[in-house]
Design a protein around this motif. Structure first.
Motif, PDB file in Angstrom:
ATOM      1  N   ASP A 297       0.851  -1.182   0.000  1.00 40.31           N
ATOM      2  CA  ASP A 297       0.000   0.000   0.000  1.00 40.31           C
ATOM      3  C   ASP A 297       0.896   1.244   0.000  1.00 40.31           C
ATOM      4  O   ASP A 297       1.453   1.619   1.025  1.00 40.31           O
ATOM      5  N   PHE A 298       1.054   1.870  -1.153  1.00 40.66           N
ATOM      6  CA  PHE A 298       1.908   3.047  -1.305  1.00 40.66           C
ATOM      7  C   PHE A 298       1.125   4.344  -1.044  1.00 40.66           C
ATOM      8  O   PHE A 298       1.417   5.367  -1.634  1.00 40.66           O
ATOM      9  N   ASN A 299       0.136   4.291  -0.164  1.00 39.59           N
ATOM     10  CA  ASN A 299      -0.682   5.468   0.126  1.00 39.59           C
ATOM     11  C   ASN A 299      -0.167   6.273   1.313  1.00 39.59           C
ATOM     12  O   ASN A 299      -0.902   7.059   1.900  1.00 39.59           O
ATOM     13  N   HIS A 300       1.089   6.101   1.673  1.00 39.31           N
ATOM     14  CA  HIS A 300       1.692   6.861   2.765  1.00 39.31           C
ATOM     15  C   HIS A 300       2.666   7.865   2.167  1.00 39.31           C
ATOM     16  O   HIS A 300       3.239   7.620   1.110  1.00 39.31           O
ATOM     17  N   GLU A 301       2.840   8.996   2.828  1.00 39.19           N
ATOM     18  CA  GLU A 301       3.803   9.996   2.370  1.00 39.19           C
ATOM     19  C   GLU A 301       4.773  10.327   3.491  1.00 39.19           C
ATOM     20  O   GLU A 301       4.393  10.375   4.658  1.00 39.19           O
ATOM     21  N   GLY A 302       6.028  10.526   3.110  1.00 44.38           N
ATOM     22  CA  GLY A 302       7.041  10.876   4.091  1.00 44.38           C
ATOM     23  C   GLY A 302       8.069  11.802   3.489  1.00 44.38           C
ATOM     24  O   GLY A 302       8.195  11.913   2.264  1.00 44.38           O
ATOM     25  N   GLN A 303       8.803  12.472   4.359  1.00 44.06           N
ATOM     26  CA  GLN A 303       9.842  13.394   3.914  1.00 44.06           C
ATOM     27  C   GLN A 303      11.174  12.659   3.792  1.00 44.06           C
ATOM     28  O   GLN A 303      11.568  11.945   4.704  1.00 44.06           O
ATOM     29  N   THR A 304      11.829  12.848   2.677  1.00 43.95           N
ATOM     30  CA  THR A 304      13.164  12.320   2.451  1.00 43.95           C
ATOM     31  C   THR A 304      14.058  13.503   2.095  1.00 43.95           C
ATOM     32  O   THR A 304      13.583  14.634   1.946  1.00 43.95           O
ATOM     33  N   ALA A 305      15.337  13.227   1.897  1.00 42.79           N
ATOM     34  CA  ALA A 305      16.258  14.290   1.492  1.00 42.79           C
ATOM     35  C   ALA A 305      15.844  14.871   0.143  1.00 42.79           C
ATOM     36  O   ALA A 305      16.096  16.031  -0.144  1.00 42.79           O
ATOM     37  N   GLY A 306      15.165  14.077  -0.678  1.00 44.11           N
ATOM     38  CA  GLY A 306      14.732  14.533  -1.997  1.00 44.11           C
ATOM     39  C   GLY A 306      13.352  15.161  -2.012  1.00 44.11           C
ATOM     40  O   GLY A 306      12.844  15.505  -3.071  1.00 44.11           O
ATOM     41  N   GLY A 307      12.716  15.270  -0.844  1.00 41.05           N
ATOM     42  CA  GLY A 307      11.374  15.846  -0.784  1.00 41.05           C
ATOM     43  C   GLY A 307      10.354  14.825  -0.316  1.00 41.05           C
ATOM     44  O   GLY A 307      10.695  13.793   0.237  1.00 41.05           O
ATOM     45  N   THR A 308       9.082  15.108  -0.587  1.00 43.27           N
ATOM     46  CA  THR A 308       8.003  14.211  -0.186  1.00 43.27           C
ATOM     47  C   THR A 308       7.973  13.008  -1.118  1.00 43.27           C
ATOM     48  O   THR A 308       8.016  13.154  -2.336  1.00 43.27           O
ATOM     49  N   THR A 309       7.892  11.813  -0.528  1.00 48.40           N
ATOM     50  CA  THR A 309       7.896  10.568  -1.300  1.00 48.40           C
ATOM     51  C   THR A 309       6.827   9.639  -0.765  1.00 48.40           C
ATOM     52  O   THR A 309       6.601   9.569   0.441  1.00 48.40           O
ATOM     53  N   ARG A 310       6.178   8.943  -1.660  1.00 44.78           N
ATOM     54  CA  ARG A 310       5.190   7.932  -1.275  1.00 44.78           C
ATOM     55  C   ARG A 310       5.948   6.669  -0.875  1.00 44.78           C
ATOM     56  O   ARG A 310       6.988   6.350  -1.442  1.00 44.78           O
ATOM     57  N   TYR A 311       5.393   5.936   0.105  1.00 43.00           N
ATOM     58  CA  TYR A 311       6.043   4.707   0.551  1.00 43.00           C
ATOM     59  C   TYR A 311       5.008   3.712   1.064  1.00 43.00           C
ATOM     60  O   TYR A 311       3.855   4.066   1.302  1.00 43.00           O
ATOM     61  N   ALA A 312       5.462   2.464   1.229  1.00 43.35           N
ATOM     62  CA  ALA A 312       4.640   1.406   1.810  1.00 43.35           C
ATOM     63  C   ALA A 312       5.419   0.788   2.976  1.00 43.35           C
ATOM     64  O   ALA A 312       6.593   0.445   2.812  1.00 43.35           O
ATOM     65  N   PRO A 313       4.796   0.666   4.144  1.00 40.77           N
ATOM     66  CA  PRO A 313       5.475   0.027   5.275  1.00 40.77           C
ATOM     67  C   PRO A 313       5.528  -1.490   5.079  1.00 40.77           C
ATOM     68  O   PRO A 313       4.579  -2.091   4.549  1.00 40.77           O
ATOM     69  N   VAL A 314       6.633  -2.090   5.493  1.00 39.77           N
ATOM     70  CA  VAL A 314       6.803  -3.544   5.421  1.00 39.77           C
ATOM     71  C   VAL A 314       7.587  -3.995   6.660  1.00 39.77           C
ATOM     72  O   VAL A 314       8.218  -3.193   7.333  1.00 39.77           O
ATOM     73  N   THR A 315       7.546  -5.292   6.912  1.00 33.58           N
ATOM     74  CA  THR A 315       8.412  -5.908   7.912  1.00 33.58           C
ATOM     75  C   THR A 315       9.326  -6.860   7.165  1.00 33.58           C
ATOM     76  O   THR A 315       8.862  -7.785   6.493  1.00 33.58           O
ATOM     77  N   LEU A 316      10.621  -6.613   7.246  1.00 33.32           N
ATOM     78  CA  LEU A 316      11.602  -7.457   6.570  1.00 33.32           C
ATOM     79  C   LEU A 316      11.890  -8.662   7.459  1.00 33.32           C
ATOM     80  O   LEU A 316      12.101  -8.510   8.664  1.00 33.32           O
ATOM     81  N   PRO A 317      11.924  -9.868   6.897  1.00 42.12           N
ATOM     82  CA  PRO A 317      12.122 -11.060   7.730  1.00 42.12           C
ATOM     83  C   PRO A 317      13.473 -11.057   8.443  1.00 42.12           C
ATOM     84  O   PRO A 317      13.586 -11.540   9.565  1.00 42.12           O
ATOM     85  N   ARG A 318      14.498 -10.519   7.798  1.00 42.20           N
ATOM     86  CA  ARG A 318      15.795 -10.391   8.448  1.00 42.20           C
ATOM     87  C   ARG A 318      16.637  -9.379   7.698  1.00 42.20           C
ATOM     88  O   ARG A 318      16.511  -9.221   6.485  1.00 42.20           O
ATOM     89  N   VAL A 319      17.497  -8.693   8.450  1.00 38.73           N
ATOM     90  CA  VAL A 319      18.449  -7.748   7.866  1.00 38.73           C
ATOM     91  C   VAL A 319      19.800  -8.066   8.499  1.00 38.73           C
ATOM     92  O   VAL A 319      19.900  -8.222   9.719  1.00 38.73           O
ATOM     93  N   ARG A 320      20.822  -8.167   7.659  1.00 37.70           N
ATOM     94  CA  ARG A 320      22.164  -8.458   8.144  1.00 37.70           C
ATOM     95  C   ARG A 320      23.120  -7.414   7.613  1.00 37.70           C
ATOM     96  O   ARG A 320      23.069  -7.059   6.441  1.00 37.70           O
ATOM     97  N   VAL A 321      23.992  -6.909   8.484  1.00 34.83           N
ATOM     98  CA  VAL A 321      25.128  -6.087   8.081  1.00 34.83           C
ATOM     99  C   VAL A 321      26.336  -6.655   8.805  1.00 34.83           C
ATOM    100  O   VAL A 321      26.286  -6.873  10.021  1.00 34.83           O
ATOM    101  N   GLY A 322      27.398  -6.915   8.066  1.00 37.99           N
ATOM    102  CA  GLY A 322      28.558  -7.549   8.683  1.00 37.99           C
ATOM    103  C   GLY A 322      28.121  -8.825   9.359  1.00 37.99           C
ATOM    104  O   GLY A 322      27.431  -9.652   8.767  1.00 37.99           O
ATOM    105  N   SER A 323      28.482  -8.978  10.632  1.00 37.14           N
ATOM    106  CA  SER A 323      28.108 -10.185  11.368  1.00 37.14           C
ATOM    107  C   SER A 323      26.852  -9.993  12.209  1.00 37.14           C
ATOM    108  O   SER A 323      26.450 -10.892  12.933  1.00 37.14           O
ATOM    109  N   ILE A 324      26.216  -8.825  12.118  1.00 45.65           N
ATOM    110  CA  ILE A 324      25.036  -8.532  12.928  1.00 45.65           C
ATOM    111  C   ILE A 324      23.786  -8.808  12.105  1.00 45.65           C
ATOM    112  O   ILE A 324      23.611  -8.267  11.022  1.00 45.65           O
ATOM    113  N   GLU A 325      22.925  -9.658  12.632  1.00 47.82           N
ATOM    114  CA  GLU A 325      21.702 -10.031  11.926  1.00 47.82           C
ATOM    115  C   GLU A 325      20.518  -9.900  12.868  1.00 47.82           C
ATOM    116  O   GLU A 325      20.560 -10.373  14.000  1.00 47.82           O
ATOM    117  N   LEU A 326      19.474  -9.211  12.402  1.00 47.75           N
ATOM    118  CA  LEU A 326      18.270  -9.002  13.211  1.00 47.75           C
ATOM    119  C   LEU A 326      17.040  -9.507  12.459  1.00 47.75           C
ATOM    120  O   LEU A 326      16.926  -9.306  11.250  1.00 47.75           O
TER     121      LEU A 326
END
Length: 182
Positions: A113-142
């Motif tokens: 659902d891209f019916n949300h708006e938020g401010q970014t460095a480039g201005g107002t942008t439409r977005y959709a909220p999600v939950t990512l099953p996992r995110v890893r950077v280096g050895s840290i995983e959540l």
């Protein structure tokens, strides 16, 4: 003698209370006896043990990131196995990715659902909220990281506070950023 008997009863009650985790045994649920139905003379097979519940993955670690040529901190990582190069953005409220990266990570764009708006460095942008099953950077995983998919085809992925806020320590000293998950 009567005082001794009363003392013994009080002591037994207190032992029962302590063994019950600080609750009176009568307040704990009674263990349920298994119901057995014998239909044949042969011994009943032992039912298989239930599969253990999946353990949420949370990998502790420490990651040191060097400042990039443009003054930003970039870190390689992945979302559900899709490799990305994140810009670490302590001012971003959430992990943010574009449509192309979301699709590569297996997110069904048609269900968003891209019916949300938020401010970014480039201005107002439409977005959709999600939950990512996992995110890893280096050895840290959540697991289960809140994020947004921006309604743009491609944008540098941002590693924002929905990830960084779950890290035990984020520090910057000179041209080095350290992320630590204990």
């Amino acid at each position: 003698m009567r005082g001794f008997a009363i003392g013994a009863l009080v002591a037994a009650a207190l032992i029962g209370w302590a063994a019950g985790g600080g609750r009176w045994p009568a307040l704990r649920p009674a263990p349920s006896a298994p119901h057995v139905l014998i239909a044949h003379a042969r011994p009943a097979a032992t039912p298989p043990a239930p599969a253990p519940a999946p353990v949420p993955f949370l990998t502790p670690g420490t990651l040191t990131i060097a400042r990039g040529a443009e003054g930003h901190f970039f870190v390689d990582g992945d979302i559900a196995g899709t490799t990305l190069r994140f810009v670490v953005d302590t001012g971003a409220s959430a992990v943010a990715i574009g449509r192309d990266d979301a699709q590569s990570a297996g997110i069904n764009l048609a269900a968003l659902d891209f019916n949300h708006e938020g401010q970014t460095a480039g201005g107002t942008t439409r977005y959709a909220p999600v939950t990512l099953p996992r995110v890893r950077v280096g050895s840290i995983e959540l697991p289960d990281v809140q994020a947004v998919v921006l309604d743009v085809p491609s944008t540098p992925p941002l590693l924002g506070q929905s990830f960084l806020g779950r890290i035990d320590k984020v520090s910057i000293e000179g041209d080095r950023m350290t992320l630590s998950k204990l």
